[in-house]
Design a protein around this motif. Sequence first.
Motif, mmCIF file in Angstrom:
data_model
loop_
_atom_site.group_PDB
_atom_site.id
_atom_site.type_symbol
_atom_site.label_atom_id
_atom_site.label_comp_id
_atom_site.label_asym_id
_atom_site.label_seq_id
_atom_site.Cartn_x
_atom_site.Cartn_y
_atom_site.Cartn_z
ATOM 1 N N UNK A 713 0.925 -1.179 -0.023
ATOM 2 C CA UNK A 713 -0.094 0.120 -0.059
ATOM 3 C C UNK A 713 0.882 1.338 0.205
ATOM 4 N N UNK A 714 1.599 1.442 -1.278
ATOM 5 C CA UNK A 714 2.729 2.323 -1.202
ATOM 6 C C UNK A 714 2.053 4.097 -1.005
ATOM 7 N N UNK A 715 1.070 4.321 -1.149
ATOM 8 C CA UNK A 715 0.556 5.582 -0.993
ATOM 9 C C UNK A 715 0.514 5.944 0.644
ATOM 10 N N UNK A 716 0.243 4.926 1.439
ATOM 11 C CA UNK A 716 0.274 4.854 2.870
ATOM 12 C C UNK A 716 1.527 4.732 3.586
ATOM 13 N N UNK A 717 1.980 3.448 3.249
ATOM 14 C CA UNK A 717 2.979 3.304 3.879
ATOM 15 C C UNK A 717 4.172 2.509 2.705
ATOM 16 N N UNK A 718 4.707 3.405 2.275
ATOM 17 C CA UNK A 718 5.657 3.087 1.119
ATOM 18 C C UNK A 718 7.069 2.419 1.662
ATOM 19 N N UNK A 719 7.690 1.859 0.762
ATOM 20 C CA UNK A 719 8.908 1.050 1.169
ATOM 21 C C UNK A 719 9.910 1.695 0.020
ATOM 22 N N UNK A 720 10.946 2.364 0.354
ATOM 23 C CA UNK A 720 11.796 3.029 -0.562
ATOM 24 C C UNK A 720 13.005 2.359 -0.877
ATOM 25 N N UNK A 721 13.323 2.049 -2.308
ATOM 26 C CA UNK A 721 14.472 1.430 -2.549
ATOM 27 C C UNK A 721 16.069 2.176 -2.243
ATOM 28 N N UNK A 722 17.064 1.742 -1.860
ATOM 29 C CA UNK A 722 18.319 2.779 -1.618
ATOM 30 C C UNK A 722 18.498 3.444 -2.645
ATOM 31 N N UNK A 723 18.934 4.666 -2.557
ATOM 32 C CA UNK A 723 19.109 5.925 -3.575
ATOM 33 C C UNK A 723 20.317 5.536 -4.070
ATOM 34 N N UNK A 724 20.664 5.300 -5.152
ATOM 35 C CA UNK A 724 22.153 4.805 -5.863
ATOM 36 C C UNK A 724 22.327 5.865 -6.953
ATOM 37 N N UNK A 725 21.377 6.683 -7.608
ATOM 38 C CA UNK A 725 21.374 7.270 -8.827
ATOM 39 C C UNK A 725 20.626 8.594 -8.590
ATOM 40 N N UNK A 726 20.729 9.461 -9.172
ATOM 41 C CA UNK A 726 19.978 10.865 -9.311
ATOM 42 C C UNK A 726 18.646 10.543 -9.423
ATOM 43 N N UNK A 727 17.761 11.119 -8.733
ATOM 44 C CA UNK A 727 16.205 10.980 -8.815
ATOM 45 C C UNK A 727 15.487 12.102 -9.679
ATOM 46 N N UNK A 728 16.111 13.375 -9.685
ATOM 47 C CA UNK A 728 15.472 14.594 -10.325
ATOM 48 C C UNK A 728 15.561 14.501 -11.715
ATOM 49 N N UNK A 729 16.636 13.783 -12.188
ATOM 50 C CA UNK A 729 17.132 13.951 -13.892
ATOM 51 C C UNK A 729 17.384 15.169 -14.202
ATOM 52 N N UNK A 730 17.222 15.679 -15.396
ATOM 53 C CA UNK A 730 18.040 17.182 -15.769
ATOM 54 C C UNK A 730 17.451 18.212 -15.069
ATOM 55 N N UNK A 731 18.461 19.165 -14.796
ATOM 56 C CA UNK A 731 17.984 20.278 -14.071
ATOM 57 C C UNK A 731 18.704 21.612 -14.970
ATOM 58 N N UNK A 732 17.732 22.542 -15.370
ATOM 59 C CA UNK A 732 18.443 23.728 -15.782
ATOM 60 C C UNK A 732 17.880 25.017 -15.065
ATOM 61 N N UNK A 733 18.818 25.800 -14.809
ATOM 62 C CA UNK A 733 18.652 27.208 -14.261
ATOM 63 C C UNK A 733 19.323 28.165 -14.510
ATOM 64 N N UNK A 734 19.107 29.502 -14.557
ATOM 65 C CA UNK A 734 19.566 30.551 -14.856
ATOM 66 C C UNK A 734 19.675 31.530 -13.587
ATOM 67 N N UNK A 735 20.862 32.320 -13.756
ATOM 68 C CA UNK A 735 21.080 33.108 -12.584
ATOM 69 C C UNK A 735 21.715 34.465 -13.015
ATOM 70 N N UNK A 736 21.332 35.326 -12.224
ATOM 71 C CA UNK A 736 21.845 36.879 -12.543
ATOM 72 C C UNK A 736 22.570 37.186 -11.413
ATOM 73 N N UNK A 737 23.768 37.808 -11.686
ATOM 74 C CA UNK A 737 24.524 38.038 -10.316
ATOM 75 C C UNK A 737 25.244 39.501 -10.689
ATOM 76 N N UNK A 738 25.107 40.348 -9.621
ATOM 77 C CA UNK A 738 25.600 41.774 -9.445
ATOM 78 C C UNK A 738 26.525 41.854 -8.339
ATOM 79 N N UNK A 739 27.613 42.425 -8.911
ATOM 80 C CA UNK A 739 28.576 42.744 -7.813
ATOM 81 C C UNK A 739 29.143 44.296 -7.846
ATOM 82 N N UNK A 740 29.197 44.456 -6.542
ATOM 83 C CA UNK A 740 29.591 46.195 -6.452
ATOM 84 C C UNK A 740 31.040 46.263 -6.154
#
Length: 740
Positions: A713-740
Motif C-alpha cells: 500500500x505504497x501511498x500510505x506506507x511506502x517502502x523506498x529502494x536505496x538511492x544509488x543514482x539521481x532522482x530528479x533527472x535534468x536540471x536547468x537554471x538561470x542566474x543573474x549576479x551583480x557585484x559592486x
Amino acid sequence: MLKSVLAACLFLLFVLPTFAQSSRVVRVQDSLTREPVIGATVRTPNSVKPLIGAVTDANGLATISGLPTSVTGLVASAVGYETGSFPLTAGSDTLVFLLKSVDESLDEVTVSATRTNSRIEDLPIKVEVLGQEDMNEESAVVPGNISSILGDISIIHVQRTSAVNGNQAIRMQGLDPKYTQILRDGLPLYEGFSGNLGVLQIPPLDLKQIEVIKGSVSTLYGGGAIGGLINIVSKSPTSEKPEFTALLNRSGLKESNGNAYYSQKYGKTGLTLFTGYTNQQAVDVTGDGFTDSPQIKQVTVHPRFFWNPSNDSRFNIGYSYTTEHREGGYLPRLEGTAAANTYQNITDLQRHTVDFDANHNTSETNSFTLKGALSTFHRKNTDYQKLSDGRQSSVYLEANDLKRFGKQQLIVGANLTVEAFRKNADSTRLVDYTYSTIGGFVQDDWQVGEKVSLQAGLRVDHHNTFGNFVLPRLSLKLKPSDPWTVRLSVGTGYKTPNLFVNQTPGALNVSLIFPRLLPIDVATVKAERSVGTNMDIAYSKTFENGFSIQVDQAFYYTYINTPVVAQFASLSGTLGAYTNLVNAPYNVFSVGTDTYVRLEYKSFELYLGYNHTLAKRADKNSTDVANNSYLPLAPQDKFSTTLAWENEHFRFGVESSFVGRQYLYNNERVRNYWIVAGAAEYHYNEHWRLVLNTENALNVKQANYETVVTGTNPTVQPTFRPVWAPLEGIIVNAALKYTL
C-alpha cells in the motif's frame, strides 16, 4: 680601587656580551619555486642601530658579519617580493629565508584546518583546496548549496540519503558518510543530532574556500575524521571599499534563490553579512506520485564582526541563523487532494550558532588562539504519521599555542566538546543524553632540511560515556626536486556511537527513521577504532609559454575495527521492526587509488580525475556473504572531468562524471551511469554576470532502471529502494549576479 675593579668586572660580565659579534650565512629563495633570489637585501631590523646588512649573490647567498648577539631576527627584501621578517636560529647551518612574490601573494592559498595557517605547498599532509574563484563560479551555477562542487572531486561521492526529503551526505575513500568530518571555520558544528539534515545546504556565496583533507586526521579535531575532513571557510573583509554581491536564480525544478553578501573594513574593524532565501516547490519528476524534489523554504542569515585592536591581535565573532520547512512524500497529499492518512514527510528546523575566534601574537614567534561556538538545533519531523521532536545544544571550546623556533612549529592545545540532546513529547523511544569529550593535542611541524619535512601529532581524548582514546599520527613530505613532492601519512582514529550521524543500514530495508530507532545500549556498544595511511606523489610545473600541469597520484588504505551498524531489533511496532545499533561481527577496510591531472594554457583549463576504491566488509573466520560483501552505496570507480574556457566576456564549462561498479546489499550490483553538466556565463562588465547552467544533461534517473517506491500500500506506507543514482533527472537554471 677595589670598587673600580669590581665595577669593571661587572661591566665585562653583563654589558660586553651584548656587543659580541658573529657572522651568519643566509640563503634567500622564492617561496614557491625554491629558486635563489639574486640581489635581495638581508639586514637587521630598523630598531638596531646602526643597520647591518648584505646583498645576495648569484646563488642567493649573503654573509652578514658583525651581528650583535642581541639581534634575534633579520629582514629580507627584494624587488617583486614581499618584505619578510625571519628569526635567527642557533647553530652554524645556513639559514634559509623564503620570500613570497607579489603575484604569488595575491593568489596564495593558506590552509586553516591544520591550525598553523601554513601555505598549501608547505604542508606535510595532502590538502586539496577549492578556492575563491571556485566559490565565485559555483555561487552562480548552483547557488543553493555546495554539494555540486564537492561532487566534482573524484575522491568524494555525494550520496542522497532519502528518496523524498533531499538530504545528502558525503562519502570519502569509499567509507560511510559518518566517517567524514565537516567543519565550519575550523569548528565541528555539525555533530550528532544537529548534523543529520541539510549540512550541505550551505550557499557558496558566503565562502572563501573549502579545504579537503583526505584520510585519517582525527588527531587534529578528535573522533570522526577517519575517511577525511572538509573545512568550510567563510569570507572575511578585505578592503575598506564596500563589497556587495546580489544573486537571483531560478531552476526548472521550481527552485528560486535570492542571496546577498556584503563586506567592508572600517579601520580596525570589519563586517561581513550574508542573507539567503530558498523557495523550492515539490516536484514529481518520474510520475510515480512521490516527490523526487521536496518542497523547501529556507532562510539563512550570517553576520560576522571583526576587530583588530593592534597588529598583534585580532578577534571575530559571528552569528548564524537558519530556519527551514521541508515537505516530501506523496505529492497529492502535499497538495491537499489525497486522504489524510497518505504518506507525508514534514520537517521544521531551526539552527542558531554563535562562534568566536581570538588570536594574539605574544611575540614574533609565538601565537595564542582561543576559539569556540555555542549552538542550538531544533528539529521536528513527521514521518509515517509519527512525530519526532528533539533539540540539541552544543558547545565547543579550544585553546592552543603555536610556537615557532628554528625550523619547527609546535602547537599545543586542548578542547572541550559537549553535545546535549533533549527529547520533547513525541512518538519515538529515544532518550535524553549528554556526551562530553575533553582532549589535549600536540603537533610538531619540523623542516628537517630543504627537501624533508615531518609532522608528528598526538591527541588524547576522554569521552564521558565511551572512555579514553590515544591517537598518534605521523606525516612526511619529501621534495626530491622542484617539480616533485611526495607525501606519506599514517594516522589513527575513532568514532563514538551516535544514532543521528548518517548511519548506513547493515542490511536492506533496515530503517533509520527516528520513530523506529531504539536508544543505544552503552553497556554493550563500543566505539569504533581505525588506522589509515595515505601516500601522494605530485608533479607541478609551469613553463615559460604559460602552460602549467599538475599531476597527483594518491594511494590510501583504511581499516576499521568492529564498526557500529544499524540492524533489525527483536522488538517491533506499528511500523515494523525497530532498529538498534550494534558492533558488527566483521571489520571494514577500504583500499584505493586517486589520480587527478590539471592542465592550464592561456584561456583553457582541463581537469581529469579517476578514483578506484575497494571497500569491503571482511571477516576471515566467516563464509557468510553479508560479512564478506562490498560496502553498499560505495562506487568502486568514479571518473570526473572538467573543461573550461574563458575570455573577457564569456566563460564556458563542461563537466562529466562516471559512476561505476556500485553495489547495494548482499553484493547486488546496480547500473553504471554518466552525469554530464554544462554552464555558460556572460560578463556584461565587471558588475553583471548572467549564467545558464544544465545539470545532468543526459537526464539520468534511478527510475529509468527500477521502481524506487514499492509496498503493498505504497501511498500510505511506502517502502523506498536505496538511492544509488539521481532522482530528479535534468536540471536547468538561470542566474543573474551583480557585484559592486
